[in-house]
Scaffold this motif. Structure first.
Motif, PDB file in Angstrom:
ATOM      1  N   UNK A   1       0.837  -1.208   0.000  1.00  0.00           N
ATOM      2  CA  UNK A   1       0.000   0.000   0.000  1.00  0.00           C
ATOM      3  C   UNK A   1       0.869   1.254   0.000  1.00  0.00           C
ATOM      4  N   UNK A   2       0.313   2.312  -0.546  1.00  0.00           N
ATOM      5  CA  UNK A   2       1.023   3.595  -0.487  1.00  0.00           C
ATOM      6  C   UNK A   2       0.982   4.116   0.946  1.00  0.00           C
ATOM      7  N   UNK A   3       1.932   4.968   1.263  1.00  0.00           N
ATOM      8  CA  UNK A   3       1.964   5.585   2.593  1.00  0.00           C
ATOM      9  C   UNK A   3       0.648   6.310   2.859  1.00  0.00           C
ATOM     10  N   UNK A   4       0.144   7.015   1.870  1.00  0.00           N
ATOM     11  CA  UNK A   4      -1.113   7.756   2.029  1.00  0.00           C
ATOM     12  C   UNK A   4      -2.272   6.817   2.337  1.00  0.00           C
TER      13      UNK A   4
ATOM     14  N   UNK B   1      -1.912   5.626   6.035  1.00  0.00           N
ATOM     15  CA  UNK B   1      -2.274   6.675   6.984  1.00  0.00           C
ATOM     16  C   UNK B   1      -3.782   6.891   6.991  1.00  0.00           C
ATOM     17  N   UNK B   2      -4.389   6.914   5.827  1.00  0.00           N
ATOM     18  CA  UNK B   2      -5.831   7.148   5.732  1.00  0.00           C
ATOM     19  C   UNK B   2      -6.630   6.005   6.352  1.00  0.00           C
TER      20      UNK B   2
ATOM     21  N   UNK C   1       0.108   0.978  12.856  1.00  0.00           N
ATOM     22  CA  UNK C   1       1.060   0.812  11.759  1.00  0.00           C
ATOM     23  C   UNK C   1       2.455   1.252  12.153  1.00  0.00           C
ATOM     24  N   UNK C   2       2.568   2.220  13.044  1.00  0.00           N
ATOM     25  CA  UNK C   2       3.883   2.616  13.538  1.00  0.00           C
ATOM     26  C   UNK C   2       4.503   1.482  14.368  1.00  0.00           C
ATOM     27  N   UNK C   3       3.678   0.803  15.167  1.00  0.00           N
ATOM     28  CA  UNK C   3       4.163  -0.336  15.952  1.00  0.00           C
ATOM     29  C   UNK C   3       4.656  -1.455  15.043  1.00  0.00           C
TER      30      UNK C   3
ATOM     31  N   UNK D   1       6.674   7.189  -5.844  1.00  0.00           N
ATOM     32  CA  UNK D   1       6.746   7.238  -4.386  1.00  0.00           C
ATOM     33  C   UNK D   1       6.911   5.847  -3.813  1.00  0.00           C
ATOM     34  N   UNK D   2       7.062   5.779  -2.530  1.00  0.00           N
ATOM     35  CA  UNK D   2       7.278   4.498  -1.875  1.00  0.00           C
ATOM     36  C   UNK D   2       5.985   3.776  -1.548  1.00  0.00           C
ATOM     37  N   UNK D   3       6.125   2.489  -1.314  1.00  0.00           N
ATOM     38  CA  UNK D   3       4.994   1.679  -0.869  1.00  0.00           C
ATOM     39  C   UNK D   3       5.388   0.990   0.428  1.00  0.00           C
TER      40      UNK D   3
END
Length: 78
Positions: free
Chosen positions: A21-24, A27-28, A40-42, A57-59
């Motif tokens: 998945x994309x970072x966006x 986050x969404x 997701x940070x964990x 961009x990154x995935x």
């Protein structure tokens, strides 16, 4: 793994394993207003997912440690 946050980390890693998945998107989809629920940070801090370079961009994708986590917990790794 113990507790509901750990179960959510497992669910998150499985969700990422289905399709990077994309970072966006991450986050969404996994946004929360609770500062103690940073799923997701964990998962990233534990080394289960990582950002990978990609066109446009990154995935976010599952690492080998994340794939092992899924296998250890009876989840399917694609």
């Amino acid at each position: 793994m113990t507790g509901s946050a750990d179960a959510l980390v497992l669910d998150f890693v499985e969700w990422i394993a289905l399709k990077p998945r994309s970072h966006a998107d991450v986050v969404e989809t996994w946004r929360t207003s609770c500062p103690r629920l940073t799923i997701w940070e964990d998962a990233a801090d534990a080394g289960y997912v990582a950002r990978r370079p990609a066109a446009g961009g990154g995935v976010i994708g599952v690492t080998e440690a994340g794939a092992q986590l899924l296998r250890d917990n009876g989840r399917v790794v694609s």
